[in-house]
Write an enzyme that holds these catalytic residues in place. Structure first.
Site, PDB file in Angstrom:
ATOM      1  N   ASP A  52      15.401  -0.636  45.474  1.00  0.00           N
ATOM      2  CA  ASP A  52      16.028  -1.902  45.861  1.00  0.00           C
ATOM      3  C   ASP A  52      16.006  -2.913  44.711  1.00  0.00           C
ATOM      4  OD1 ASP A  52      17.351  -3.525  47.661  1.00  0.00           O
ATOM      5  OD2 ASP A  52      15.511  -4.402  48.454  1.00  0.00           O
TER       6      ASP A  52
ATOM      7  N   HIS B 272      24.334  -1.538  40.161  1.00  0.00           N
ATOM      8  CA  HIS B 272      24.189  -0.173  40.680  1.00  0.00           C
ATOM      9  C   HIS B 272      24.275   0.841  39.537  1.00  0.00           C
ATOM     10  CE1 HIS B 272      24.111  -1.659  44.687  1.00  0.00           C
ATOM     11  NE2 HIS B 272      25.395  -1.942  44.794  1.00  0.00           N
TER      12      HIS B 272
ATOM     13  N   SER C 133      22.132   3.243  52.809  1.00  0.00           N
ATOM     14  CA  SER C 133      21.675   3.361  54.201  1.00  0.00           C
ATOM     15  C   SER C 133      22.852   3.253  55.174  1.00  0.00           C
ATOM     16  CB  SER C 133      20.670   2.240  54.508  1.00  0.00           C
ATOM     17  OG  SER C 133      21.339   0.995  54.595  1.00  0.00           O
TER      18      SER C 133
ATOM     19  N   ARG D  66      28.526  -3.545  53.904  1.00  0.00           N
ATOM     20  CA  ARG D  66      28.721  -4.308  52.641  1.00  0.00           C
ATOM     21  C   ARG D  66      30.213  -4.441  52.312  1.00  0.00           C
ATOM     22  NH1 ARG D  66      23.750  -3.498  48.482  1.00  0.00           N
ATOM     23  NH2 ARG D  66      22.124  -3.781  50.043  1.00  0.00           N
TER      24      ARG D  66
ATOM     25  N   LEU E  76      11.716  20.921  40.702  1.00  0.00           N
ATOM     26  CA  LEU E  76      11.625  19.722  41.546  1.00  0.00           C
ATOM     27  C   LEU E  76      12.769  19.737  42.547  1.00  0.00           C
ATOM     28  CD1 LEU E  76      10.506  16.678  41.945  1.00  0.00           C
ATOM     29  CD2 LEU E  76      12.411  16.027  40.465  1.00  0.00           C
TER      30      LEU E  76
ATOM     31  N   GLU F  69       1.353   7.015  52.047  1.00  0.00           N
ATOM     32  CA  GLU F  69       0.797   5.926  51.237  1.00  0.00           C
ATOM     33  C   GLU F  69       1.987   5.097  50.764  1.00  0.00           C
ATOM     34  OE1 GLU F  69      -2.401   5.507  50.930  1.00  0.00           O
ATOM     35  OE2 GLU F  69      -2.837   7.388  51.971  1.00  0.00           O
TER      36      GLU F  69
HETATM   37  C1  IPE Z   1      17.402  -0.489  51.402  1.00  0.00           C
HETATM   38  O1  IPE Z   1      17.845  -1.598  50.721  1.00  0.00           O
HETATM   39  C2  IPE Z   1      18.410   0.617  51.292  1.00  0.00           C
HETATM   40  C3  IPE Z   1      18.532   1.211  49.969  1.00  0.00           C
HETATM   41  C4  IPE Z   1      17.814   0.947  48.922  1.00  0.00           C
HETATM   42  C5  IPE Z   1      19.565   2.208  49.872  1.00  0.00           C
HETATM   43  P1  IPE Z   1      18.658  -2.760  51.457  1.00  0.00           P
HETATM   44  O2  IPE Z   1      18.914  -3.802  50.427  1.00  0.00           O
HETATM   45  O3  IPE Z   1      19.834  -2.224  52.154  1.00  0.00           O
HETATM   46  O4  IPE Z   1      17.621  -3.254  52.538  1.00  0.00           O
HETATM   47  P2  IPE Z   1      17.454  -4.672  53.227  1.00  0.00           P
HETATM   48  O5  IPE Z   1      18.809  -5.110  53.680  1.00  0.00           O
HETATM   49  O6  IPE Z   1      16.904  -5.597  52.194  1.00  0.00           O
HETATM   50  O7  IPE Z   1      16.485  -4.429  54.326  1.00  0.00           O
HETATM   51  C1  IPE Z   2      19.775  -1.321  46.408  1.00  0.00           C
HETATM   52  O1  IPE Z   2      20.028  -2.495  45.742  1.00  0.00           O
HETATM   53  C2  IPE Z   2      20.951  -0.385  46.390  1.00  0.00           C
HETATM   54  C3  IPE Z   2      21.663  -0.274  47.656  1.00  0.00           C
HETATM   55  C4  IPE Z   2      21.234  -0.724  48.795  1.00  0.00           C
HETATM   56  C5  IPE Z   2      22.954   0.419  47.640  1.00  0.00           C
HETATM   57  P1  IPE Z   2      20.662  -3.749  46.478  1.00  0.00           P
HETATM   58  O2  IPE Z   2      22.143  -3.722  46.231  1.00  0.00           O
HETATM   59  O3  IPE Z   2      20.251  -3.826  47.887  1.00  0.00           O
HETATM   60  O4  IPE Z   2      20.022  -4.939  45.641  1.00  0.00           O
HETATM   61  P2  IPE Z   2      19.562  -6.342  46.205  1.00  0.00           P
HETATM   62  O5  IPE Z   2      18.540  -6.094  47.267  1.00  0.00           O
HETATM   63  O6  IPE Z   2      20.779  -7.029  46.739  1.00  0.00           O
HETATM   64  O7  IPE Z   2      18.991  -7.033  45.013  1.00  0.00           O
HETATM   65 MG    MG Z   3      18.636  -4.719  48.752  1.00  0.00          MG
END
Ligand code: IPE
Ligand code: IPE
Ligand code: MG
Length: 243
Positions: A21, A38, A66, A72, A133, A208
């Site tokens: 994230d 990304h 997810s 989005r 792996l 963990e």
């Molecule tokens: C979790 O991140 C999903 C992925 C890293 C793919 P999100 O950015 O979607 O999660 P929330 O919205 O902060 O819970």
């Molecule tokens: C995680 O990064 C990747 C995906 C969920 C696709 P984010 O795009 O959620 O990044 P933040 O949380 O907005 O910084």
């Molecule tokens: Mg995020």
């Protein structure tokens, strides 16, 4: 001389996962668009996979997209779609040379035929019997929908008398779940938030969990190895009295 990137860690049999994230915040911080965030995230994946193989992990499961991420903006999803295709194209030869078995899981059908085809090809090209792996990528994955679908399959097999109610066990549930792991040993979440965001819900029973403030595009092999070292020093009690 010992190379800090060549850990003496031997985590064979250990299943690890990462909620990657922070791409959006990293992009904003660097005055870039979210797709660039990304993109940087994919570069980090390559290095972390290499470290995971060196540490002899059994599997590494990465949360890439997810079920909730479908809400989005279209533009961001289109950027991710292109990135998946490009990443598979450029990374698969490297994964083959490292003997890494790639396995996408989740419902990624809404990304379209091009993504489905690229994933099918990647699965075939990396289908090693004895991989160094197992690299699992969660794409269009949600822990709840995984449990719901598994429950439906179990109910249906009971109805068809392929399974009896008495035989439903922990192992049965793992078998019917779509995620390609059983017990998850270690979960790392980057980006500073301390939540699960619907990842491997059933598998997390004795995991963990480590949270890092680092935004995913800034996550390094060194920090990953540190997480693995902390994990390897943790006493896991599984409810037992050990004193
Ligand atoms: C979790 O991140 C999903 C992925 C890293 C793919 P999100 O950015 O979607 O999660 P929330 O919205 O902060 O819970
Ligand atoms: C995680 O990064 C990747 C995906 C969920 C696709 P984010 O795009 O959620 O990044 P933040 O949380 O907005 O910084
Ligand atoms: Mg995020």
């Amino acid at each position: 001389m010992a190379d800090s990137k060549q850990p003496s860690l031997n985590l064979s049999g250990i299943n690890a996962a990462i909620i990657m994230d922070g791409n959006g915040r990293w992009a904003k911080k660097n005055s870039l668009n979210v797709t660039s965030g990304h993109e940087r995230g994919v570069d980090v994946v390559r290095k972390i996979v290499e470290s995971a193989a060196k540490a002899h992990l059994e599997s590494l499961s990465l949360y890439a997209f997810s079920t909730e991420n479908w809400s989005r903006p279209k533009k961001e999803i289109l950027g991710i779609k292109k990135l998946i295709i490009n990443a598979i194209d450029s990374q698969v030869p490297e994964l083959i040379s490292q003997k890494v078995r790639l396995n996408f899981f989740g419902d990624y059908s809404s990304f379209g035929d091009e993504v489905i085809g690229a994933i099918d090809d990647a699965h075939r090209a990396t289908a090693f019997q004895d991989p160094k792996l197992k690299l699992n990528i969660a794409l269009g994955y949600g822990g709840r929908s995984d449990i719901i679908e598994a429950t439906k399959l179990i109910a249906n097999d009971i109805k068809l008398e392929k399974l009896s109610v008495e035989d439903v066990s922990n192992e049965t549930i793992f078998k019917y779940l779509n995620a390609p792991i059983n017990e998850l040993d270690l979960l790392i979440r980057t980006g500073g938030d301390r939540r699960i965001s619907n990842f491997l819900l059933y598998h997390l029973a004795y995991t963990e969990i480590q949270f890092s403030k680092t935004l995913w595009p800034d996550f390094t092999e060194e920090e990953f190895i540190k997480c693995l070292e902390v994990f390897s020093k943790t006493e896991r009690r599984f409810g037992k009295r050990t004193l």
